[in-house]
Design a protein around this motif. Sequence first.
Motif, PDB file in Angstrom:
ATOM      1  N   LEU A 458      46.081  81.957 -13.924  1.00 33.39           N
ATOM      2  CA  LEU A 458      45.836  81.960 -15.362  1.00 33.39           C
ATOM      3  C   LEU A 458      45.188  83.266 -15.804  1.00 33.39           C
ATOM      4  O   LEU A 458      45.551  83.844 -16.835  1.00 33.39           O
ATOM      5  N   ALA A 459      44.200  83.742 -15.010  1.00 33.09           N
ATOM      6  CA  ALA A 459      43.534  84.999 -15.360  1.00 33.09           C
ATOM      7  C   ALA A 459      44.518  86.161 -15.388  1.00 33.09           C
ATOM      8  O   ALA A 459      44.451  87.025 -16.268  1.00 33.09           O
ATOM      9  N   GLN A 460      45.450  86.165 -14.456  1.00 32.22           N
ATOM     10  CA  GLN A 460      46.456  87.229 -14.463  1.00 32.22           C
ATOM     11  C   GLN A 460      47.322  87.167 -15.718  1.00 32.22           C
ATOM     12  O   GLN A 460      47.679  88.204 -16.289  1.00 32.22           O
ATOM     13  N   HIS A 461      47.649  85.954 -16.151  1.00 30.22           N
ATOM     14  CA  HIS A 461      48.458  85.814 -17.366  1.00 30.22           C
ATOM     15  C   HIS A 461      47.683  86.268 -18.598  1.00 30.22           C
ATOM     16  O   HIS A 461      48.248  86.939 -19.476  1.00 30.22           O
ATOM     17  N   LEU A 462      46.394  85.922 -18.659  1.00 29.01           N
ATOM     18  CA  LEU A 462      45.606  86.319 -19.825  1.00 29.01           C
ATOM     19  C   LEU A 462      45.371  87.827 -19.850  1.00 29.01           C
ATOM     20  O   LEU A 462      45.182  88.401 -20.926  1.00 29.01           O
ATOM     21  N   ARG A 463      45.402  88.447 -18.697  1.00 30.73           N
ATOM     22  CA  ARG A 463      45.198  89.904 -18.625  1.00 30.73           C
ATOM     23  C   ARG A 463      46.496  90.680 -18.822  1.00 30.73           C
ATOM     24  O   ARG A 463      46.497  91.903 -18.736  1.00 30.73           O
ATOM     25  N   SER A 464      47.615  89.968 -19.085  1.00 26.33           N
ATOM     26  CA  SER A 464      48.916  90.641 -19.164  1.00 26.33           C
ATOM     27  C   SER A 464      48.999  91.630 -20.323  1.00 26.33           C
ATOM     28  O   SER A 464      49.814  92.560 -20.296  1.00 26.33           O
ATOM     29  N   THR A 483      53.752  81.321 -16.512  1.00 30.04           N
ATOM     30  CA  THR A 483      54.583  81.035 -15.348  1.00 30.04           C
ATOM     31  C   THR A 483      56.057  81.064 -15.736  1.00 30.04           C
ATOM     32  O   THR A 483      56.407  80.865 -16.903  1.00 30.04           O
ATOM     33  N   PRO A 484      56.937  81.288 -14.781  1.00 33.76           N
ATOM     34  CA  PRO A 484      58.374  81.322 -15.110  1.00 33.76           C
ATOM     35  C   PRO A 484      58.873  80.029 -15.743  1.00 33.76           C
ATOM     36  O   PRO A 484      59.718  80.058 -16.640  1.00 33.76           O
ATOM     37  N   ALA A 485      58.350  78.887 -15.288  1.00 32.84           N
ATOM     38  CA  ALA A 485      58.811  77.613 -15.862  1.00 32.84           C
ATOM     39  C   ALA A 485      58.419  77.498 -17.331  1.00 32.84           C
ATOM     40  O   ALA A 485      59.208  77.055 -18.172  1.00 32.84           O
ATOM     41  N   VAL A 486      57.198  77.910 -17.664  1.00 29.12           N
ATOM     42  CA  VAL A 486      56.743  77.837 -19.053  1.00 29.12           C
ATOM     43  C   VAL A 486      57.524  78.822 -19.919  1.00 29.12           C
ATOM     44  O   VAL A 486      57.934  78.503 -21.043  1.00 29.12           O
ATOM     45  N   LEU A 487      57.737  80.021 -19.395  1.00 29.73           N
ATOM     46  CA  LEU A 487      58.506  81.007 -20.170  1.00 29.73           C
ATOM     47  C   LEU A 487      59.946  80.538 -20.369  1.00 29.73           C
ATOM     48  O   LEU A 487      60.533  80.774 -21.426  1.00 29.73           O
ATOM     49  N   THR A 651      50.387  73.041 -19.593  1.00 26.17           N
ATOM     50  CA  THR A 651      49.709  74.140 -18.868  1.00 26.17           C
ATOM     51  C   THR A 651      49.975  75.503 -19.495  1.00 26.17           C
ATOM     52  O   THR A 651      49.586  76.516 -18.924  1.00 26.17           O
ATOM     53  N   SER A 652      50.626  75.561 -20.626  1.00 28.87           N
ATOM     54  CA  SER A 652      50.855  76.863 -21.252  1.00 28.87           C
ATOM     55  C   SER A 652      49.534  77.404 -21.801  1.00 28.87           C
ATOM     56  O   SER A 652      48.713  76.654 -22.339  1.00 28.87           O
ATOM     57  N   ASN A 653      49.329  78.708 -21.665  1.00 26.13           N
ATOM     58  CA  ASN A 653      48.107  79.303 -22.200  1.00 26.13           C
ATOM     59  C   ASN A 653      48.314  79.710 -23.653  1.00 26.13           C
ATOM     60  O   ASN A 653      49.431  79.744 -24.159  1.00 26.13           O
ATOM     61  N   SER A 654      47.212  80.003 -24.300  1.00 26.83           N
ATOM     62  CA  SER A 654      47.263  80.318 -25.725  1.00 26.83           C
ATOM     63  C   SER A 654      47.963  81.641 -25.999  1.00 26.83           C
ATOM     64  O   SER A 654      48.529  81.831 -27.081  1.00 26.83           O
ATOM     65  N   LYS A 717      36.201  83.589 -18.122  1.00 27.19           N
ATOM     66  CA  LYS A 717      35.353  84.218 -17.097  1.00 27.19           C
ATOM     67  C   LYS A 717      36.158  84.593 -15.862  1.00 27.19           C
ATOM     68  O   LYS A 717      35.779  85.491 -15.105  1.00 27.19           O
ATOM     69  N   TYR A 718      37.305  83.915 -15.661  1.00 24.25           N
ATOM     70  CA  TYR A 718      38.117  84.231 -14.492  1.00 24.25           C
ATOM     71  C   TYR A 718      38.920  85.512 -14.676  1.00 24.25           C
ATOM     72  O   TYR A 718      39.584  85.961 -13.738  1.00 24.25           O
ATOM     73  N   MET A 719      38.848  86.074 -15.852  1.00 24.23           N
ATOM     74  CA  MET A 719      39.494  87.374 -16.059  1.00 24.23           C
ATOM     75  C   MET A 719      38.704  88.493 -15.405  1.00 24.23           C
ATOM     76  O   MET A 719      39.211  89.614 -15.271  1.00 24.23           O
TER      77      MET A 719
END
Length: 1063
Positions: A458-464, A483-487, A651-654, A717-719
Amino acid sequence: MPVSAQTEQRLLNHYKLATLYPDAWPHHDESSDEDDEEGEAQPKSNTPNRHASKLSLNSRSSYSKYRNIDRHASIRSGTTTSESLVQQDEADPLGKTSSVATELKRRGLPVEENLKLRNRFMLSSTTFSPALFLSQVHQEASTQDLLRGLDNLSQSIEQKSASLKVLVESNFEKFVRAKATIDHVYKEMRDQGAGTETEAAAAARRPHSRHASRQSQSHFRNTSGAGPWSPTNKPLPSDKKKNALTKESEYGVQGIKAPLVEIAIKAEEVWGPAIGGREKEETMKAVVSTIETHKDIFRLSGTVHECVRNSDYQGIADAWRPAKKYADQARNIAEIARGGGAQLGDSEAQFIIITAKMWHHVTQQVEAFKRDVWRKLKSSHGRKLAAVAEEADKEEHMELIGVLLQLGVDENPIWEWLHSRQVYLKDKIARSFERSRIEIEIMRRKIGNSEKPDVKLLAQHLRSVSPSNPSRSDKDATKYMDTPAVLAFWDQVQSSLTALLSSSSGILGEVLEYWETAQSFIDNQAQKSFPTAVFAAGLEHLELEPDDVANLRTGAVELVTLLRESVFAFFSDPPVEDLSELWSPVPPTPVTPAPDSAINAAPGSATPASASNAALTPSIKRAFTFSQDNLPPPSPKRGDPWEKFAFWPPTSNSLSGSHNLARLIVLVGTAASEMASLPLIKQARATEPLKTLVAAVRERSIQAIIAAWSADAERAKYMETWTRSVGRRDLTDMPEAFARFEEAVVGYAQKIAYVSDADAGGAGGKGEVVVSPPSAKLVQLVRGTFVNSLYKAFSGMVENAERGVKEDDAGTDEGGVVASDPERSGEVVGEEMNQNIRKLLTLSNLTHLRTETIPHLLSHFETAFSLKLTDETATIRDVLAQIDQRLFNSYIAPTTAHLSTIITTAITSSNWPPTIARPTDAKPYIYDVLLTLVLTHSEISTTAPALTVPLLSHCLEHASTALLTAFKSRAGKFSLPALMQTTLDVEFLAQTLNHYTTDKAGEVQSQIYLALDERTDNEARARLQSELPEMRGVLKRLREGTRGGFGCFKRERGRGRGGSSRG
């Protein structure tokens, strides 16, 4: 009608019948015919007369002309090759019909397949059967019909025998002599070998045969001067027996049978064409003349056939007009003749027959062509890709309608096409989007039942969206947002809505194009593109009826309503629990209309059946993207916010959610505006539901984003990867990554709230506005979520710095994140990093957030939503200050406690008082304090140099306070050496840390001197003044002596004095 007695007797004698109504045809007695012939062959007198013979021949012509035909037929029966000369078809010899084969086919006889059967009905065949011919061809003929047929046959035979009569008349003497000779020879051959003939009888007959013998001698010349049939040249008894007209010798023809057959064949070959050639010539001349006269009529059927085969629509219409003209002419001729009671002439009758035949063939082809055109017209609704669509394909319906109007139809093809396309679009909207909803729900369930991604991912996705993210080198960094499934889920939703609402490639574009076309027909503008031939054919179906126009308007409004309700249901309804609501029946993909059988009208009709029938039910079913036999179960209920949204993947992020919803809201807003721009929607006052649609989609999207935004803020915080920023080594990538994440989400939320990227006016901004500003409640919801996300992020950052972190914590969503950037493997990260280092970096990050990042985010939010965050700004500043002070104290507290311990222990010890009168060095505890500060300085300056001054200033303040407290704690008066030592320690510490001196530190130092002054007497105070110069020298020597050891405290160029102290 009754038959007279004379006629009845003639019929009975002619056909050798006992009654006019026999049960079967009588058997023909050939032997009696031969006897009659032989009897007739006998001369009436021994000295025949030329004229008498001629009269005798003419008197028998009415009878012998039938026997001649049979006789020739009997000769031809000896050969099989003559059957090849039989015509395939003949006219009825009795004159009933022009084609015997057609009549037989009408009666069901297989004369085309069975050649032998056909030849039995052909008069020119050797196997001709009169009985079979009359029983089949004339089985329904009356007596009068047969009598007329007999007369017709007699006339035909007389015409065909004219040439033979001329031949006989010109060679009459030769025929007479030949007859006499034949009679003589026949009798001799008949009597030879019988032994019954006497010389007297032969002498009595000699005068009759003299003439014949003379003729024979002149005809059959030989070297002896006597004919071969002369009585003097008698054959041997064996030859006589052989040539005798007995049954054993086949009546004397056994020896000459084969030559006779050959002669008959040769005669037929030579004389047959000569006899029948003239009749054929006349017939062919008549046929050629008729064809030449009516060649245009004969060509029409072939022309229509060729045009149909080549799909030459204009050619068919061009051929149809003259065909119709000829048919009208023939009809007029017949009506005039019928009305006036006049008899039709041969040419007129011929014209009517030819035209009727042509009209029959042409109408058959045209009716079949019309049915095919109706089918094409109703199946011309599927859109082709712009890359392959040609201009001819786009105007195909105009060409088809024009052809139907020219050919003439009962129904209006314009209305039928528009109505069928309307039904097709309704079916396509319902089936296409319901099919998409099934696939979207299946994908949603698969994601919900799959394993939840860990917080590291998730942190990697938010840092994209961060510049420091490695994926930023990719042009399409959005593929790293989730994630690929969500995209894939978002792509499916995007493609489904695009297929529904896109004005260029979606169903909405077809609806808009459909109404534009319908409006042009209603305004009679589209009809102007028809060729002039359409207008020449008539104006019957060129205009739409008022009821048809009203139905078209109602249907178009229903199409828009169906589009709006489909999108509204998708965004407003919760996820479907029971897929059978959408699954049964499985909706096919509307690509092509139904088979021709469902579209074509009944045979023989050129007009379509009802346009609302099952003609538009698609027949091609595209396969689903999942297995229909292995459907996933519903997503588990865990109380997550996304469980309420059918359009939001679990599980999709904002970040990915807001990005994709911003794209979807643009599509929805633009589509709503384009639908509202239709004049019929304005007239029907149907714009309010479209405004409601946009508002509902916007509200549901914001609700989904806010729920995910709050959850992501708690996990922000995980970013933190503890990776140093490239531009500033005293910072990590966390502030920049968090700022970019917040900025992106705020930007996407603003696009959703205001639908800012949509063509809000539709039709280039000239249409009806359906996008209204967001409500205050909605903006306040976004505002509160934004501020709370900042608080949660600050709290997480402090938690990362203060808590000990293990690798397993990241997978359990507890503690700080441990991650490393593979591109910067040389740095110490994660658990290997000292907790003090993490605190220093966090302090530096918080300072950067307070001074730069947070003001920028607040300004960005205010600009995006056009409001002021005055109260929130002050609150955020206070919270940041509190968090900063908390973490500051958390870091510096161990150091200051250690300094206090060193100072207090040393000063309160019993051996602290100096043993010499004039101290020349500072006490060891001062060096311990400075050494501790050196270590602290090293840690701070290498981690967060910007924090060195405030932290060391705080240490100096705390050390000064500890000195004051310790000195006050000692009992008794300070002696002059103690006073000098105290002054030397305090001054040495203060001067060494002069760069970090603050107002508070100076104030504490002043208080130290006051406390010392209070604990000394006047004498010591006075003597101290005199010792000050010496003490200054000592301090100078100490400073110079420790310059190398404490050089880290030296003020650097360009760096100002330390700031104010922290509480």
